[in-house]
Design an enzyme around this catalytic site. Structure first.
Site, short mmCIF file in Angstrom:
data_model
loop_
_atom_site.label_atom_id
_atom_site.label_comp_id
_atom_site.label_asym_id
_atom_site.label_seq_id
_atom_site.Cartn_x
_atom_site.Cartn_y
_atom_site.Cartn_z
N GLU A 18 90.52 70.22 33.56
CA GLU A 18 90.35 69.83 34.83
C GLU A 18 91.35 70.56 35.71
O GLU A 18 91.96 71.56 35.25
CB GLU A 18 90.93 68.46 34.88
CG GLU A 18 90.27 67.19 34.02
CD GLU A 18 88.92 66.98 34.79
OE1 GLU A 18 88.45 67.62 35.37
OE2 GLU A 18 88.32 65.77 34.35
N ASN A 34 84.50 69.18 40.35
CA ASN A 34 85.69 69.59 40.88
C ASN A 34 85.94 71.09 40.23
O ASN A 34 87.08 71.46 40.20
CB ASN A 34 86.83 68.66 40.43
CG ASN A 34 86.65 68.22 38.88
OD1 ASN A 34 85.81 68.90 38.19
ND2 ASN A 34 87.59 67.60 38.33
N HIS A 88 85.73 71.77 37.05
CA HIS A 88 86.31 71.86 35.61
C HIS A 88 85.09 72.38 34.70
O HIS A 88 83.89 72.78 34.99
CB HIS A 88 86.45 70.47 35.19
CG HIS A 88 85.38 69.55 35.00
ND1 HIS A 88 85.74 68.20 34.83
CD2 HIS A 88 84.05 69.56 34.59
CE1 HIS A 88 84.41 67.40 34.29
NE2 HIS A 88 83.48 68.67 34.38
N ASP A 148 83.79 69.22 24.17
CA ASP A 148 84.60 68.20 24.77
C ASP A 148 83.97 66.92 24.21
O ASP A 148 82.67 66.88 23.75
CB ASP A 148 84.87 68.22 26.25
CG ASP A 148 83.30 68.29 27.29
OD1 ASP A 148 82.23 67.76 26.35
OD2 ASP A 148 83.48 68.36 28.25
P1 PGA Z 1 76.38 67.93 34.78
O1 PGA Z 1 77.88 67.93 34.29
O2 PGA Z 1 75.79 68.84 33.91
O3 PGA Z 1 75.86 66.45 34.38
O4 PGA Z 1 76.33 67.97 36.37
C1 PGA Z 1 78.75 69.24 34.27
C2 PGA Z 1 80.08 68.68 34.12
O5 PGA Z 1 80.59 67.83 34.66
O6 PGA Z 1 80.64 69.44 33.15
#
Ligand code: PGA
Length: 245
Positions: free
Chosen positions: A140, A133, A135, A65
């Site tokens: 999302e 959340n 995702h 992404d």
């Molecule tokens: P993080 O992010 O590894 O920094 O917890 C994961 C995400 O939000 O996809």
């Protein structure tokens, strides 16, 4: 989804490296989807420690992404982050990364270009993190399980969790590119990395709730070759009967 418990962040990172090496063993020119974030940082460090002779060091890559509408050389771009922690230290040329052009004139055409590239190369291994959340990438809540690579609007929750990198919520780009859930489902193998007590509740929901676009990561439950590597803190709310090791 196979669950592989890890003691802590270091163990999770090492397990991820070892499993990635095994999964890529018989692939001649493997293609690997790369996430960004705190969770995979130790995995990248493990890759860098092993150097470019490892299987992953010889692979080609796809960016999971990217924010939309920022300069290519902006330090906060996710492809620059991958450069700093992984590609650069391993001496991997940029032409081995399929990346989003964040400032493309037509974001929709750019997303379609990346989708085409990925369908052509195929995905041998998708490495993913879990958002607070639920995702995956910037898929999302509400993302269809058969969604393709596209531009999306970030939810307030994702904007909040990224604000620390941008100096405040108002600075976080409102839109982003993401590989789709349907695109990711074409991977021959998937590793989901989850670390920390703050992910315990969402991880339990991902494991226990009926798969639904409301909780995007539940799409992984239907995949034949998906391994969740999570540390003890993240697994704290998961019934021990579900843990395999
Ligand atoms: P993080 O992010 O590894 O920094 O917890 C994961 C995400 O939000 O996809």
């Amino acid at each position: 989804m196979r669950i592989s418990p890890a003691e802590d962040f270091d163990d999770l990172s090492e397990q991820a490296f070892q499993l990635a090496e095994r999964l890529l063993a018989r692939r001649r020119q493997p293609v690997v989807v790369l996430p960004t974030g705190n969770t995979p940082a130790g995995f990248y460090a493990a890759c860098v420690r092993r150097g470019s002779a490892s299987r992953i060091g010889k692979a080609s890559f796809v960016q999971l992404d990217e924010y939309l509408g920022i300069a290519a050389d902006d330090r906060r771009s996710l492809s620059r982050w991958l450069d700093r922690v992984f590609l650069g230290p391993l001496g991997i040329e940029r032409d081995r990364l399929i990346a989003f052009n964040s400032s493309a004139e037509s974001p929709d055409r750019e997303a379609a270009r990346v989708e085409r590239c990925v369908r052509e190369t195929g995905i041998d291994l998708a490495i993913l993190g879990l958002g607070p959340n639920g995702h995956l990438g910037f898929n999302e809540p509400g993302s269809a399980f058969d969604s393709v690579t596209r531009c999306v609007s970030l939810t307030p929750e994702s904007i909040l969790s990224n604000a620390v990198y941008w100096g405040g919520t108002s600075e976080v780009p409102a839109r982003a590119f993401t590989l789709g859930l349907g695109t990711l489902a074409t991977a021959r193998a998937t590793i989901l990395l989850v670390c920390g007590a703050h992910k315990a509740r969402i991880l339990r929901r991902v494991i226990e709730e009926k798969p639904s676009p409301a909780l995007p990561a539940t799409c992984l439950r239907g995949l034949p070759n998906c391994t969740l590597i999570a540390d003890r803190a993240a697994l704290a709310e998961v019934p021990s009967s579900l843990l395999t090791a």
